[in-house]
Motif scaffolding. Structure first.
Motif, PDB file in Angstrom:
ATOM      1  N   ALA A 115       0.823  -1.213   0.000  1.00 51.68           N
ATOM      2  CA  ALA A 115       0.000   0.000   0.000  1.00 51.68           C
ATOM      3  C   ALA A 115       0.857   1.264   0.000  1.00 51.68           C
ATOM      4  O   ALA A 115       0.580   2.208  -0.757  1.00 51.68           O
ATOM      5  N   LYS A 159       2.612   1.847  -3.278  1.00 51.80           N
ATOM      6  CA  LYS A 159       1.705   2.342  -4.318  1.00 51.80           C
ATOM      7  C   LYS A 159       1.073   3.680  -3.933  1.00 51.80           C
ATOM      8  O   LYS A 159       0.132   4.133  -4.589  1.00 51.80           O
ATOM      9  N   ASN A 160       1.641   4.292  -2.871  1.00 53.19           N
ATOM     10  CA  ASN A 160       1.142   5.601  -2.409  1.00 53.19           C
ATOM     11  C   ASN A 160      -0.356   5.548  -2.127  1.00 53.19           C
ATOM     12  O   ASN A 160      -1.086   6.503  -2.381  1.00 53.19           O
ATOM     13  N   TRP A 161      -0.812   4.402  -1.602  1.00 49.73           N
ATOM     14  CA  TRP A 161      -2.182   4.137  -1.175  1.00 49.73           C
ATOM     15  C   TRP A 161      -3.168   3.997  -2.334  1.00 49.73           C
ATOM     16  O   TRP A 161      -4.366   3.856  -2.102  1.00 49.73           O
ATOM     17  N   GLU A 162      -2.687   4.029  -3.569  1.00 48.64           N
ATOM     18  CA  GLU A 162      -3.598   3.830  -4.704  1.00 48.64           C
ATOM     19  C   GLU A 162      -4.102   2.386  -4.701  1.00 48.64           C
ATOM     20  O   GLU A 162      -3.311   1.441  -4.674  1.00 48.64           O
ATOM     21  N   GLY A 163      -5.412   2.238  -4.715  1.00 46.16           N
ATOM     22  CA  GLY A 163      -6.023   0.915  -4.604  1.00 46.16           C
ATOM     23  C   GLY A 163      -6.256   0.495  -3.170  1.00 46.16           C
ATOM     24  O   GLY A 163      -6.866  -0.548  -2.913  1.00 46.16           O
ATOM     25  N   TYR A 164      -5.733   1.293  -2.222  1.00 43.69           N
ATOM     26  CA  TYR A 164      -5.894   0.983  -0.792  1.00 43.69           C
ATOM     27  C   TYR A 164      -6.559   2.166  -0.070  1.00 43.69           C
ATOM     28  O   TYR A 164      -6.309   2.405   1.112  1.00 43.69           O
ATOM     29  N   GLU A 165      -7.392   2.900  -0.774  1.00 43.06           N
ATOM     30  CA  GLU A 165      -7.977   4.112  -0.207  1.00 43.06           C
ATOM     31  C   GLU A 165      -8.812   3.819   1.047  1.00 43.06           C
ATOM     32  O   GLU A 165      -8.791   4.595   2.014  1.00 43.06           O
ATOM     33  N   GLN A 206      -6.446   3.301   3.891  1.00 40.10           N
ATOM     34  CA  GLN A 206      -5.852   4.581   4.270  1.00 40.10           C
ATOM     35  C   GLN A 206      -6.817   5.395   5.129  1.00 40.10           C
ATOM     36  O   GLN A 206      -6.418   5.960   6.165  1.00 40.10           O
ATOM     37  N   LYS A 227       0.744  10.366   2.671  1.00 38.70           N
ATOM     38  CA  LYS A 227       1.084  10.121   1.277  1.00 38.70           C
ATOM     39  C   LYS A 227       2.476  10.663   0.960  1.00 38.70           C
ATOM     40  O   LYS A 227       3.042  11.468   1.707  1.00 38.70           O
TER      41      LYS A 227
END
Length: 803
Positions: A593, A596-602, A605, A673
């Protein structure tokens, strides 16, 4: 000490009633800093043609500073009542060629045109630096001497990666509070005579050389004062304005007397102190050479002059003249360092109030005079710090401090005498000496005139150690390169304790690297840059016959500032809560996560960021992790010895480098982020501590005995809800709980947002950054945004404002 002023706010004294100060303030804000070549020119000439390499380091220093001060230009550039200038410019940028002056070499052609904080420089000056000055010093800087003497060590190459830590001795070592009383009470001639007697009675060559260096350098100050006196007299002879002519003649007479002899009047004392400060800034980098407890040092002279008829208005004017003189120079800041230190002045901390060495109330009339000057001028230097003892200082004093903070929006900051004194006692400082502390630079408590403790020698990016722990000793910026020791992979960790073990390993390793480099740099100073003039005003040196750089001071310490502690605690707590306790996600998934800078894990986050287990809340989990981390840092640093035989202390203040380091760091388990600023000082992450009382309670209960290098708790209050009684009550309650230090911006978000869009409308808007104040327009966009988005509390409700 008795307070005799009836109106503590001195509201009848205004800038309109002090037109000199009003004009000088306008001149200050209308002047662009210019690079000054006087010091590097004199140093280069001396080293090329006059230096004797067979002399000891002390003698070489003494002879060089004598030459520099004898040849320093005596100037009167404006109508300030104090005579003497740090540079030849109205506001000068001082270049110290044996430090990091060469960092601006690649920028000489563009530095006058850069967008943020441009420095003026002429074509002729550029050519002189290019062909005469910089080439000579290329291999003679502290950094290069240390590199050569230690075989280009890994620790130095690690610092040059920027992201891990900065060892600031590469460009300064001046963080201290000189004892100006010895100059004011005795005069330089008496000190020279003492040094001469000690030289003649000693059989130790090193001591004899030290005392010779003292005599040489101090005689240079006398020559400079004499030249100032002659210059003022010549100006007076040509002056047609009778009032200014009289002032010039007065200046000439004062410089005939001080600092050679002891001061008698308030004006003499301030002039004597200022001339000695000018000399110190030729010898020491113009960063955090702090004046200290000026309301105590100058009080006897104030009382005498008041008794002789000086008015309160005249006293405010003289203090204001000193405040504006303190602003007559700024530190060198190459464009690359603007992200880390942009907008900073010289961080010259003045400390007011508190208690005296016997434990009595030290607040006096001069305390209020200095607060009024601060309130009227609203300049970033000096950095005004206010001491407050919740049991001994009177309530009206705290109320006046709050009033000044509301009216200026950003100063002073507040220190709790009880906690600060306890922290110093834990470092072996005696009770009397601990009571006589002042802040250095940002917020670091130091026993005045007795301590040579480079309080900002290391700036540690703590999240970089977290990065190493998460990636087995590697950092995402350096990809596959093994930086730190190889610790267990997160996928193989079966408990939170195993993660803490990996984090402790990386933190300890990083501290070892930083300390090693700081000591290397310190030994380079011992080799090429002693401080005879500073040694005179630090207790212990004249007695021992030893320069401060060799351990002559009574107390010898070094201080490390830790950046990003709240972000680390929140990351630790997120790992403990979501990976090991609730098992909502696996450690490898969390690593994915953040990669991927939290992309797909919003959703994850959001879950982490809205958790109540945060630094600055009632969370027992966060408190436990914060205590563990602070203890680890304190114990690890305390186990190290510096090059002068002292110990390392730990503080939590950040200047603006929490924004710069944040730009270099990837996403973290806390929900942060990539590229976002870290929180400043010891302040919670913005939005993570929505209620004021738990926030204050959390920080107050951290063990201040393990924070001997000070901390900066930065809070922002909504102006419309901030009345003096409410404001004072929150500070009093925080101090009664044990809080060490706190500081405030009393500025609403809309004003800051407008100032970012239209800086021309706010030329003098200044804000509290982290330990010091800066003009908002001078800060880089990242730092401006960090201040805009800081948590803003409504004092009526105690809740964070939502925007």
């Amino acid at each position: 000490m008795a307070v005799t002023i009836s109106d503590l706010s001195l509201r009848e004294i205004t800038l309109d009633s002090l037109p000199r100060l009003k004009r000088l303030r306008e001149l200050h804000f209308n002047t662009r800093p210019e690079i000054c070549l006087e010091l590097p020119r004199l140093m280069t000439h001396y080293m090329k043609y006059l230096d004797n390499k067979e002399d000891s380091p002390e003698l070489r220093a003494g002879k060089m500073y004598k030459y520099i001060l004898e040849n320093k230009s005596p100037l009167i550039l404006d109508e300030n009542l104090l005579i003497g200038t740090t540079t030849t410019k109205q506001i000068g940028v001082v270049l110290y060629p044996d430090l990091l002056a060469q960092t601006i070499w690649p920028e000489l052609e563009t530095i006058s045109r850069r967008k943020k904080n441009p420095f003026g420089i002429t074509r002729k000056e550029i050519d002189e630096l290019n062909f005469e000055i910089f080439p000579f010093w290329m291999n003679r800087t502290i950094q290069e001497v240390a590199r050569k003497d230690n075989n280009n060590p890994f620790c130095q190459r690690l610092m040059e990666r920027i992201v891990f830590f900065l060892a600031t001795k590469a460009y300064c070592i001046s963080h201290t509070v000189p004892n100006y009383k010895v100059v004011l009470e005795r005069g330089i001639l008496d000190i020279i005579n003492e040094a001469k007697e000690k030289e003649l009675s000693s059989e130790d060559k090193e001591k004899k050389d030290f005392y010779k260096a003292v005599q040489l350098s101090l005689s240079g100050i006398l020559s400079y004062a004499e030249n100032l006196s002659k210059f003022a007299k010549k100006m007076a002879e040509k002056e047609t304005d009778p009032e200014w002519k009289e002032e010039l003649l007065k200046m000439s007479e004062i410089c005939k007397k001080v600092p050679a002899k002891k001061a008698d009047t308030f004006r003499e004392a301030i002039n004597s102190l200022w001339i000695y400060r000018v000399a110190l800034h030729q010898e020491n980098a113009n960063v955090a050479m702090s004046p200290g407890r000026l309301d105590q040092v100058l009080y006897p002279y104030y009382c005498k002059s008041i008794g002789q008829g000086m008015s309160l208005s005249e006293a405010v004017e003289l203090v204001g003249c000193l405040w504006l003189k303190i602003c007559d120079h700024v530190p060198l800041a190459p464009e690359t360092s603007e992200e880390l230190f942009g907008g900073s002045g010289s961080n010259q901390a003045v400390t007011l109030g508190g208690i005296d060495m016997e434990g009595n109330d030290a607040v006096n009339d001069l305390t209020y005079i200095m607060l009024r000057a601060t309130e009227l001028l609203k300049v970033r230097d000096p950095n005004v710090n206010a001491r407050c003892h919740p049991e001994i200082n009177k309530k009206e004093y705290l109320h006046r401090l709050c009033e000044v903070n509301i009216n200026t929006g950003a100063t002073p900051c507040f220190h709790n005498d009880v906690s600060a004194i306890e922290a110093l006692l834990g470092q072996g400082v005696s009770l009397e000496h601990a009571r006589d502390y002042a802040s250095v630079g940002c917020v670091e408590p130091t026993s005045c005139g007795r301590t040579f403790g480079h309080t900002g020698c290391l700036l540690m990016n703590l999240p970089s150690a977290l990065e190493l722990a998460l990636f087995q000793g590697k950092h995402r910026l350096t990809e596959d390169e093994q930086i730190g020791p190889k610790t267990k992979a997160p996928k193989d960790m079966t408990s939170f304790e195993e993660f803490k073990e990996a984090l402790a390993t990386q933190i300890s390793w990083l501290i070892e690297q930083a300390v090693t480099l700081n000591n290397n740099f310190g030994r380079a100073y011992q080799k090429i840059h002693p401080f005879p003039m500073l040694s005179v005003v630090i207790e212990g040196c004249m007695e021992k016959g030893k320069d401060v750089i060799y351990g002559g001071a009574l107390y010898n310490s070094s201080g490390a500032a830790i950046i990003g502690i709240a972000e680390i605690v929140d990351s630790m707590t997120a790992i403990e809560e979501f990976v090991f306790e609730k098992r909502i996600i696996s450690f490898p998934e969390l690593i994915d996560a953040i990669n991927k800078n939290w992309e797909g894990y919003e959703n994850l986050q959001t879950m982490i960021k809205t958790s109540t287990e945060k630094f600055g809340t009632d969370s027992e989990m966060a408190k436990k992790n914060a205590d563990w981390l602070i203890s680890l840092l304190h114990e690890t640093f305390q186990s190290k010895e510096n090059y002068r035989g002292g110990k390392y202390t730990v503080g939590y203040w950040t200047m603006t480098n929490h924004a710069g380091f944040g730009m270099l760091s990837g996403a973290l388990p806390s929900g942060r982020k990539k590229g976002e600023s870290f929180p400043s000082g010891i302040t919670p992450v913005s939005g993570a501590a929505p209620q004021l009382t738990p926030c204050l309670n959390f920080v107050a209960h951290l063990d201040h005995k393990k924070i001997a290098d000070g901390h900066a708790l930065n809070l922002k209050y909504t102006p419309s809800t901030t009345t003096v009684p409410k404001f004072a009550d929150t500070i009093f309650a925080f101090f009664k709980m044990g809080g060490l230090q706190v500081q405030f911006n009393i500025i609403d978000r809309k004003t800051l947002e407008d100032a970012k869009k239209h800086p021309e409308r706010y030329p003098d808007l200044f804000v509290r950054v982290s330990g010091y104040s800066a003009y908002f327009k001078d800060l880089n966009p990242q730092m401006q945004e960090e201040i805009i988005t800081r948590a803003e509390y409504n004092l009526d409700t105690g809740e964070e404002q939502r925007f």
